[in-house]
Design a protein around this motif. Structure first.
Motif, PDB file in Angstrom:
ATOM      1  N   ARG A 179       0.854  -1.187   0.000  1.00 48.08           N
ATOM      2  CA  ARG A 179       0.000   0.000   0.000  1.00 48.08           C
ATOM      3  C   ARG A 179       0.893   1.241   0.000  1.00 48.08           C
ATOM      4  O   ARG A 179       1.865   1.324   0.739  1.00 48.08           O
ATOM      5  CB  ARG A 179      -0.892   0.000   1.234  1.00 48.08           C
ATOM      6  CG  ARG A 179      -1.837   1.187   1.250  1.00 48.08           C
ATOM      7  CD  ARG A 179      -2.685   1.193   2.485  1.00 48.08           C
ATOM      8  NE  ARG A 179      -3.436   2.444   2.509  1.00 48.08           N
ATOM      9  CZ  ARG A 179      -4.666   2.556   2.915  1.00 48.08           C
ATOM     10  NH1 ARG A 179      -5.307   1.503   3.369  1.00 48.08           N
ATOM     11  NH2 ARG A 179      -5.286   3.714   2.898  1.00 48.08           N
ATOM     12  N   VAL A 187      -6.697   4.548  -3.422  1.00 48.66           N
ATOM     13  CA  VAL A 187      -5.498   4.144  -2.680  1.00 48.66           C
ATOM     14  C   VAL A 187      -4.632   3.289  -3.609  1.00 48.66           C
ATOM     15  O   VAL A 187      -5.079   2.260  -4.100  1.00 48.66           O
ATOM     16  CB  VAL A 187      -5.877   3.347  -1.417  1.00 48.66           C
ATOM     17  CG1 VAL A 187      -4.630   2.892  -0.678  1.00 48.66           C
ATOM     18  CG2 VAL A 187      -6.768   4.182  -0.508  1.00 48.66           C
ATOM     19  N   TYR A 224      -1.755   0.686  -4.734  1.00 44.63           N
ATOM     20  CA  TYR A 224      -0.996  -0.484  -4.279  1.00 44.63           C
ATOM     21  C   TYR A 224       0.009  -0.806  -5.380  1.00 44.63           C
ATOM     22  O   TYR A 224      -0.341  -0.822  -6.557  1.00 44.63           O
ATOM     23  CB  TYR A 224      -1.919  -1.675  -4.033  1.00 44.63           C
ATOM     24  CG  TYR A 224      -2.739  -1.542  -2.774  1.00 44.63           C
ATOM     25  CD1 TYR A 224      -2.336  -2.175  -1.598  1.00 44.63           C
ATOM     26  CD2 TYR A 224      -3.898  -0.793  -2.740  1.00 44.63           C
ATOM     27  CE1 TYR A 224      -3.081  -2.062  -0.435  1.00 44.63           C
ATOM     28  CE2 TYR A 224      -4.650  -0.667  -1.585  1.00 44.63           C
ATOM     29  CZ  TYR A 224      -4.231  -1.308  -0.434  1.00 44.63           C
ATOM     30  OH  TYR A 224      -4.971  -1.183   0.713  1.00 44.63           O
TER      31      TYR A 224
END
Length: 68
Positions: A16, A52, A54
């Motif tokens: 992440r 988000v 990754y």
């Protein structure tokens, strides 16, 4: 605990990361459109999610997931 995200190419666990930018107005958002077509419908959204990133440490493939 949510399942670990895995790279679809390498099958390595994804790391992440944090999304940063130079936008003076704030962070990026993913929104679903409001139900009405009124004047302020572009401002209000039914659901707001944060993208988000990754990243695969092996091949560097980057995937964005929408999270609350």
């Amino acid at each position: 605990m949510p399942p670990e995200k895995v790279c679809p190419d390498c099958e390595e666990p994804l790391e992440r990361m944090e999304l940063q930018g130079t936008n003076a107005l704030g962070s990026l958002s993913i929104v679903s459109p409001a139900d009405d077509d009124g004047l302020l419908s572009g401002i209000r959204a039914d659901e707001i999610l944060e993208p988000v990133p990754y990243v695969c440490p092996a091949c560097r493939r980057t995937l964005l997931y929408a999270e609350e």
